[in-house]
Enzyme design. Structure first.
Site, PDB file in Angstrom:
ATOM      1  N   ASP A  67       0.825  -1.210   0.000  1.00  0.00           N
ATOM      2  CA  ASP A  67       0.000   0.000   0.000  1.00  0.00           C
ATOM      3  C   ASP A  67       0.857   1.256   0.000  1.00  0.00           C
ATOM      4  OD1 ASP A  67       0.942  -0.368   2.588  1.00  0.00           O
ATOM      5  OD2 ASP A  67      -1.022  -0.549   3.512  1.00  0.00           O
ATOM      6  N   ASN A 136      -8.101  -2.494  14.072  1.00  0.00           N
ATOM      7  CA  ASN A 136      -9.460  -2.841  13.642  1.00  0.00           C
ATOM      8  C   ASN A 136      -9.448  -4.040  12.689  1.00  0.00           C
ATOM      9  OD1 ASN A 136      -8.400  -1.735  11.341  1.00  0.00           O
ATOM     10  ND2 ASN A 136      -9.853  -0.030  11.184  1.00  0.00           N
ATOM     11  N   HIS A 138      -7.498  -4.340   9.976  1.00  0.00           N
ATOM     12  CA  HIS A 138      -7.159  -4.062   8.575  1.00  0.00           C
ATOM     13  C   HIS A 138      -5.830  -4.713   8.202  1.00  0.00           C
ATOM     14  CE1 HIS A 138      -5.116  -0.116   9.930  1.00  0.00           C
ATOM     15  NE2 HIS A 138      -4.185  -0.663   9.184  1.00  0.00           N
ATOM     16  N   GLU A 143      -9.803  -1.738   4.957  1.00  0.00           N
ATOM     17  CA  GLU A 143     -10.506  -1.406   6.194  1.00  0.00           C
ATOM     18  C   GLU A 143     -11.740  -2.292   6.353  1.00  0.00           C
ATOM     19  OE1 GLU A 143      -9.235   0.506   8.306  1.00  0.00           O
ATOM     20  OE2 GLU A 143      -8.459   2.387   7.497  1.00  0.00           O
TER      21      GLU A 143
HETATM   22  C1  GLP Z   1      -0.860   0.669   8.740  1.00  0.00           C
HETATM   23  C2  GLP Z   1      -0.431  -0.068   7.449  1.00  0.00           C
HETATM   24  C3  GLP Z   1      -0.597  -1.557   7.597  1.00  0.00           C
HETATM   25  C4  GLP Z   1      -0.006  -1.961   8.923  1.00  0.00           C
HETATM   26  C5  GLP Z   1      -0.887  -1.456  10.037  1.00  0.00           C
HETATM   27  C6  GLP Z   1      -0.358  -1.741  11.427  1.00  0.00           C
HETATM   28  O1  GLP Z   1      -1.963   1.480   8.575  1.00  0.00           O
HETATM   29  N1  GLP Z   1      -1.081   0.346   6.255  1.00  0.00           N
HETATM   30  O2  GLP Z   1       0.030  -2.213   6.498  1.00  0.00           O
HETATM   31  O3  GLP Z   1       0.056  -3.358   9.014  1.00  0.00           O
HETATM   32  O4  GLP Z   1      -1.193  -0.095   9.874  1.00  0.00           O
HETATM   33  O5  GLP Z   1       0.671  -0.874  11.745  1.00  0.00           O
HETATM   34  P1  GLP Z   1       1.657  -1.092  12.948  1.00  0.00           P
HETATM   35  O6  GLP Z   1       2.548  -2.216  12.552  1.00  0.00           O
HETATM   36  O7  GLP Z   1       2.385   0.209  13.075  1.00  0.00           O
HETATM   37  O8  GLP Z   1       0.824  -1.421  14.145  1.00  0.00           O
END
Ligand code: GLP
Length: 243
Positions: A67, A136, A138, A143
């Protein structure tokens, strides 16, 4: 679905890096699907160390990231291109021309998404997809919603994700409101998937996603239907699982 549970963030990172490393060692010209977020930073550091020590080479590896934010150029320090360059690509022997991220600054996002999807197919598909998980549920920026999105697509971020990611920006108003992400279908087509999660804050969503019902309101739950998934956790993130 296999669970690998390690002590602490460093243990989780080493364990995840070992899974990725073994895929590269088995097939030096493999295709990696990569993720950003705080969680995989330690895994990338382990892979950088392994590369510097000659245990693995990225010379013939191709990568596709999950992404990217809409509107942040690659030089922006919160863009995912910048994240990947600084955490991995600049420190290993990879050919940058083989590193791919969705272009969040493309004039025609829909067309860029279709081309990104095609490029993954043309590369032979993803051998291993690395994922983190949002609070959540995702994955990438898929989402919670009513249907699992199939292909790479633009998406409006939820308030929960904007707030969670605002810790990395100087102000919440600077967090982009939209992004481009591989779809759930793109992720499910990867031949192997690993999901990383650490810390108490992820314990509830790990339990819901991997032991609860498969529902699009918890996007990561779909991974229960994938034939080759490894969930790499530290003991805090695993603390609510009955395994
Ligand atoms: C972000 C990214 C995801 C990631 C998630 C968790 O929004 N787009 O790919 O896995 O949030 O992030 P973190 O590893 O900082 O908890």
């Amino acid at each position: 679905m296999e669970f690998l549970i390690s002590e602490g963030y460093d243990g989780m990172s080493r364990s995840a890096a070992d899974v990725v490393k073994s895929v590269i060692v088995d097939d030096p010209s493999c295709v990696l699907g990569l993720a950003t977020g705080s969680t995989p930073i330690g895994m990338y550091a382990c892979l950088v160390k392994d590369c510097k020590e000659g245990e693995v080479s990225f010379k013939d590896v191709t990568t596709f990231n999950l992404d990217e934010y809409v509107g942040l150029p690659g030089e922006h320090d919160q863009s995912y291109r910048y994240f990947m360059d600084t955490n991995l690509f600049d420190h290993v022997d990879i050919d940058k021309a083989r590193t791919n991220l969705p272009d969040g600054c493309a004039g025609n996002l829909e067309q860029m998404c279709a081309e990104y999807e095609q490029k993954i197919q043309d590369a032979g598909g993803i051998d291993i997809q690395v994922l983190g998980i949002g609070h959540n549920g995702h994955i990438g920026f898929n989402e919670p919603c009513d249907d699992f999105p199939v292909a790479t697509h633009p998406v409006d971020l939820t308030e929960s994700t904007i707030n969670a990611n605002s810790r990395l920006f100087s102000d919440v108003s600077e967090v982009p409101r939209s992004a481009v992400t591989m779809g759930i279908g793109t992720i499910m087509k990867a031949r192997k998937v690993i999901v990383l999660a650490n810390g108490d804050g992820k314990a509830d969503i790990v339990k819901a996603a991997f032991t609860g019902p498969v529902v699009p309101s918890v996007p990561a739950s779909v991974l229960q239907l994938h034939p080759d998934v490894t969930i790499v956790l530290d003991s805090a993130a695993a603390s609510k699982l009955d395994i």
